[in-house]
Design a protein around this motif. Structure first.
Motif, short mmCIF file in Angstrom:
data_model
loop_
_atom_site.label_atom_id
_atom_site.label_comp_id
_atom_site.label_asym_id
_atom_site.label_seq_id
_atom_site.Cartn_x
_atom_site.Cartn_y
_atom_site.Cartn_z
N ASP A 254 0.86 -1.19 0.00
CA ASP A 254 0.00 0.00 0.00
C ASP A 254 0.90 1.24 0.00
O ASP A 254 1.43 1.63 1.05
CB ASP A 254 -0.90 0.00 1.24
CG ASP A 254 -1.99 1.07 1.19
OD1 ASP A 254 -1.74 2.13 0.56
OD2 ASP A 254 -3.06 0.86 1.77
N SER A 256 0.26 4.46 -0.46
CA SER A 256 -0.26 5.58 0.32
C SER A 256 -0.04 5.38 1.82
O SER A 256 0.38 6.30 2.53
CB SER A 256 -1.75 5.77 0.03
OG SER A 256 -2.27 6.83 0.79
N LYS A 257 -0.29 4.16 2.30
CA LYS A 257 -0.10 3.86 3.72
C LYS A 257 1.37 3.95 4.11
O LYS A 257 1.72 4.47 5.18
CB LYS A 257 -0.65 2.47 4.03
CG LYS A 257 -0.55 2.10 5.51
CD LYS A 257 -1.08 0.70 5.78
CE LYS A 257 -0.93 0.33 7.25
NZ LYS A 257 -1.37 -1.07 7.50
N GLU A 295 -3.69 2.20 -13.83
CA GLU A 295 -4.59 1.81 -12.74
C GLU A 295 -4.09 2.37 -11.41
O GLU A 295 -4.89 2.86 -10.59
CB GLU A 295 -4.67 0.28 -12.65
CG GLU A 295 -5.42 -0.37 -13.80
CD GLU A 295 -5.43 -1.89 -13.68
OE1 GLU A 295 -5.09 -2.41 -12.58
OE2 GLU A 295 -5.75 -2.57 -14.68
N MET A 296 -2.79 2.30 -11.19
CA MET A 296 -2.22 2.80 -9.93
C MET A 296 -2.39 4.32 -9.82
O MET A 296 -2.64 4.85 -8.73
CB MET A 296 -0.74 2.43 -9.83
CG MET A 296 -0.50 0.94 -9.61
SD MET A 296 1.26 0.50 -9.59
CE MET A 296 1.81 1.28 -8.07
N ARG A 297 -2.27 5.01 -10.95
CA ARG A 297 -2.40 6.48 -10.91
C ARG A 297 -3.79 6.90 -10.44
O ARG A 297 -3.94 7.89 -9.73
CB ARG A 297 -2.13 7.07 -12.30
CG ARG A 297 -0.65 7.22 -12.62
CD ARG A 297 -0.42 8.15 -13.81
NE ARG A 297 1.00 8.29 -14.07
CZ ARG A 297 1.69 7.57 -14.93
NH1 ARG A 297 1.07 6.62 -15.64
NH2 ARG A 297 2.99 7.77 -15.10
N VAL A 298 -4.81 6.15 -10.86
CA VAL A 298 -6.19 6.47 -10.43
C VAL A 298 -6.29 6.43 -8.91
O VAL A 298 -6.86 7.33 -8.27
CB VAL A 298 -7.20 5.48 -11.07
CG1 VAL A 298 -8.59 5.70 -10.49
CG2 VAL A 298 -7.20 5.63 -12.58
N GLU A 299 -5.71 5.38 -8.30
CA GLU A 299 -5.74 5.24 -6.84
C GLU A 299 -4.87 6.29 -6.16
O GLU A 299 -5.26 6.90 -5.17
CB GLU A 299 -5.27 3.84 -6.44
CG GLU A 299 -6.21 2.72 -6.86
CD GLU A 299 -7.56 2.82 -6.17
OE1 GLU A 299 -7.59 3.12 -4.96
OE2 GLU A 299 -8.59 2.62 -6.85
N LEU A 300 -3.67 6.50 -6.71
CA LEU A 300 -2.72 7.44 -6.07
C LEU A 300 -3.23 8.87 -6.14
O LEU A 300 -3.06 9.63 -5.18
CB LEU A 300 -1.34 7.32 -6.75
CG LEU A 300 -0.61 5.99 -6.54
CD1 LEU A 300 0.64 5.94 -7.40
CD2 LEU A 300 -0.24 5.79 -5.07
N ASP A 301 -3.84 9.25 -7.25
CA ASP A 301 -4.39 10.61 -7.37
C ASP A 301 -5.47 10.86 -6.33
O ASP A 301 -5.66 11.99 -5.87
CB ASP A 301 -4.95 10.84 -8.77
CG ASP A 301 -3.86 10.93 -9.83
OD1 ASP A 301 -2.70 11.14 -9.45
OD2 ASP A 301 -4.17 10.77 -11.04
N LYS A 302 -6.15 9.78 -5.95
CA LYS A 302 -7.23 9.89 -4.98
C LYS A 302 -6.69 9.92 -3.54
O LYS A 302 -7.20 10.65 -2.69
CB LYS A 302 -8.18 8.69 -5.15
CG LYS A 302 -9.46 8.76 -4.36
CD LYS A 302 -10.45 7.71 -4.82
CE LYS A 302 -9.87 6.30 -4.70
NZ LYS A 302 -10.85 5.25 -5.12
N ASP A 303 -5.61 9.15 -3.29
CA ASP A 303 -5.12 8.98 -1.91
C ASP A 303 -3.99 9.95 -1.52
O ASP A 303 -3.85 10.28 -0.34
CB ASP A 303 -4.60 7.55 -1.72
CG ASP A 303 -5.70 6.52 -1.87
OD1 ASP A 303 -6.88 6.89 -1.71
OD2 ASP A 303 -5.39 5.35 -2.17
#
Length: 332
Positions: A254, A256-257, A295-303
Motif C-alpha cells: 500500500d 499511500s499507507k 490503474e495505480m495512478r487512479v488510486e494514487l491521485d485519490k489517496d
C-alpha cells in the motif's frame, strides 16, 4: 569513505587555559632606588574554538582524541610587561555540526559556514599587575591579581548532514541504488534491510553545469522516532534538507499507507519536518506495464496529496525527469 570512518556523534572534554598572574614587581635601579610599582599584567588563557571547515564530512578525526586543553597565559613581569596569551586550540568540524552541553543536552551553537568560529570554552583573563593599584595613599602596592581560571566543559558534537535533497524511505526501498545512478557516489548496495548504516552524500550533476547535493539516509522503520531500529541516529540528518524525496517501491502492498507511516515518523520526531517540500518517487517501476501504471495512478491521485513520479534506477527510467522536478522544487 568507509562506514567505519563516518562518525557523526562524539563526546568531548575541553579545558581552556588559565589566565597568567599579574606581577608584583617594584622598580629598583641604580639611580632610582624607589621607582615604584611596575608589575605587568598576566596574559589571557587560550580559548577552545570550534571552526567550520567545508572540506570535512565527518567527525572521525575526534574518534581517538576527545580531550583537549589550551595553553595557560604567561605571567606578567617587570617594566609593565604583559605576559603572553596562551595559544588557542582550534577544533575543525564539518558544516552542519551542532555543539550541545553534555549535562543539559541544550544546543550551545551550530556551525553552518566555512571559516565560522565560535568559542566553546573561554580562556581565563590575566590578572592585573601591581602598577594598576598605585594611588596617592598607596604608592607601593605589594599585591597583584591572580589569573582567572579557565573553563572546563563537557560537550557533545553532533553532525547533521547538509544536503539539498534527503532520500526518505523504508529499508530496501532502493535509495542507495538511486543515489549510485543519479550521482557519482558509490554507496553499499544489497538486497536486505539496513544495507546503509551511515548517511551517504552525492553530487547530482544537472544541466548547464549546475548541481545539487543529495543524501541517502539509513532506512526508517515504524517507531523510529522513539528510537527503534536506528532511531534518532539518522533522523537528525533529514532536518537539514530543504527538500524530502520519499522513495517507495512499486511492489509495496500500500503505497499511500507507507507514505503516511514515513510522514508520521518525521512528524513525531520534529513537526517542522512537515514544512519542507515533499515529492514521492515510486521506485522499481520497470516491473510495471503501462496499463498497471494507469490503474495505480487512479488510486494514487485519490489517496495522495503530494506530487509523485514512476522511476526505475536499474532501467534508468524517469531519472532525468526526476532531476528536473527536484531542481524546480529547490529553486522555487
Amino acid at each position: 569513505m568507509t562506514d567505519g570512518n563516518f562518525v557523526d556523534y562524539v563526546k568531548m572534554h575541553l579545558t581552556s587555559g588559565n589566565g597568567g598572574k599579574g606581577s608584583m614587581h617594584l622598580l629598583r635601579e641604580k639611580y632610582n632606588a624607589k621607582g615604584g610599582p611596575d608589575g605587568g599584567d598576566g596574559g589571557r588563557g587560550g580559548h577552545i574554538i570550534v571552526r567550520g571547515n567545508q572540506n570535512l564530512w565527518t567527525l572521525f578525526h575526534f574518534k581517538l582524541k576527545r580531550h583537549y586543553k589550551a595553553e595557560h597565559g604567561g605571567h606578567g613581569s617587570s617594566n609593565r610587561s604583559t605576559g603572553a596569551d596562551g595559544a588557542d586550540v582550534y577544533l575543525d568540524v564539518p558544516l552542519g555540526t551542532v555543539v550541545r552541553d553534555k549535562e543539559t543536552n541544550n544546543v550551545i551553537f551550530e556551525i553552518t559556514e566555512h571559516g565560522e568560529e565560535k568559542i566553546v570554552a573561554k580562556g581565563g583573563k590575566g590578572g592585573r599587575g601591581n602598577w594598576h593599584f598605585k594611588s596617592s595613599t598607596n604608592q607601593t602596592p605589594r599585591y597583584a591579581q591572580p589569573g582567572i581560571p579557565g573553563e572546563e566543559v563537557d560537550v557533545i558534537l553532533e553532525l547533521k548532514v547538509l544536503a539539498d535533497v534527503g532520500l526518505v524511505g523504508f529499508p530496501n526501498a532502493g535509495k542507495s541504488t538511486l543515489l549510485s545512478v543519479i550521482t557519482s557516489a558509490k554507496p553499499k548496495i544489497g538486497d536486505y534491510e539496513f544495507t546503509t548504516l551511515k548517511p551517504n552524500l552525492g553530487i547530482v550533476e544537472y544541466r548547464d553545469y549546475k548541481s545539487f547535493v543529495m543524501a541517502d539516509i539509513p532506512g526508517i522503520i515504524e517507531g523510529a522516532s522513539e528510537g527503534k531500529g536506528l532511531g534518532h541516529y539518522f533522523l537528525r540528518h533529514i532536518e537539514r534538507n530543504s527538500t524530502l524525496l520519499f522513495l517507495i517501491p512499486a511492489d509495496s502492498a500500500d503505497i499511500s499507507k507507507e507514505y503516511d507511516i514515513l510522514l508520521n515518523e518525521l512528524k513525531k520526531y520534529n513537526p517542522e519536518m512537515l514544512d519542507k517540500e515533499r515529492f514521492i518517487a515510486i521506485s522499481k517501476s520497470d516491473m510495471l506495464d503501462d496499463e498497471l501504471k494507469a490503474e495505480m495512478r487512479v488510486e494514487l491521485d485519490k489517496d495522495l496529496n503530494v506530487p509523485y513520479m514512476f522511476i526505475s534506477s536499474v532501467a534508468q527510467e524517469g531519472i532525468m525527469e526526476l532531476k528536473d522536478k527536484l531542481w524546480e522544487m529547490l529553486n522555487n
